[in-house]
Design a protein around this motif. Structure first.
Motif, PDB file in Angstrom:
ATOM      1  N   CYS A 149      10.293  10.874 -41.993  1.00 14.84           N
ATOM      2  CA  CYS A 149       9.781  10.942 -43.362  1.00 14.84           C
ATOM      3  C   CYS A 149      11.000  10.889 -44.278  1.00 14.84           C
ATOM      4  N   CYS A 196      11.277  11.818 -47.382  1.00 14.36           N
ATOM      5  CA  CYS A 196      11.169  12.690 -48.547  1.00 14.36           C
ATOM      6  C   CYS A 196      12.517  13.365 -48.790  1.00 14.36           C
ATOM      7  N   SER A 254      13.309  16.511 -48.891  1.00 13.58           N
ATOM      8  CA  SER A 254      13.523  17.830 -48.307  1.00 13.58           C
ATOM      9  C   SER A 254      14.448  17.744 -47.095  1.00 13.58           C
ATOM     10  N   CYS A 302      12.747  18.757 -43.793  1.00 12.93           N
ATOM     11  CA  CYS A 302      11.690  17.929 -43.218  1.00 12.93           C
ATOM     12  C   CYS A 302      12.232  17.079 -42.080  1.00 12.93           C
ATOM     13  N   VAL A 323       6.982   8.223 -47.131  1.00 14.53           N
ATOM     14  CA  VAL A 323       6.853   9.667 -46.982  1.00 14.53           C
ATOM     15  C   VAL A 323       5.462  10.007 -46.461  1.00 14.53           C
ATOM     16  N   HIS A 377       4.307  14.878 -49.522  1.00 14.44           N
ATOM     17  CA  HIS A 377       5.760  15.012 -49.577  1.00 14.44           C
ATOM     18  C   HIS A 377       6.367  14.289 -50.776  1.00 14.44           C
TER      19      HIS A 377
END
Length: 124
Positions: free
Chosen positions: A54, A56, A58, A61, A84, A88
């Motif tokens: 992913c 994203c 973060s 994550c 994503v 997210h």
């Protein structure tokens, strides 16, 4: 001394710094996925989908997104696009442009988020 403008509870400088960090994190995940793409290509004879990280913002994550090679290439065709998982999306720096089976594709907002995305595009 720099003037700080307050909007709500967050200072603009803090929002700008957060947007830059999100963009840099997403760019890192995109670079990793470019390497994963090569691994997935080796398995494409037996698998029609590959697992990607992913993208994203973060750093915590480590979730995976399953994409066909064509879906992945469609995302990579534009430096400001990232893939994503649903939920997210960092709405302050990106917007959803389309959704697929178990994923969403987001476009970085113009300004610093889009600039970082273009500057760090491994295909440019």
């Amino acid at each position: 001394m720099a003037l700080r403008v307050y909007t709500g509870h967050a200072r603009v400088g803090q929002v700008d710094e957060r947007a830059r960090r999100l963009a840099e994190n997403e760019a890192l995940f995109r670079q990793v996925n470019e390497r994963v793409k090569d691994l997935n290509r080796g398995f494409s004879v037996v698998l029609d989908r590959g697992d990607y990280l992913c993208e994203c913002g973060s750093v915590e994550c480590v979730d995976r997104v399953s994409l066909t090679p064509e879906e992945y290439e469609r995302v990579r065709a534009e430096p400001t696009l990232f893939v994503v998982l649903p939920g997210h999306v960092a709405h302050e720096v990106e917007s959803v442009v389309y959704a697929g089976d178990g994923y969403e594709v987001v476009r970085k907002a113009e300004g610093e988020p889009a600039e970082v995305a273009r500057e760090t595009d491994p295909r440019s």
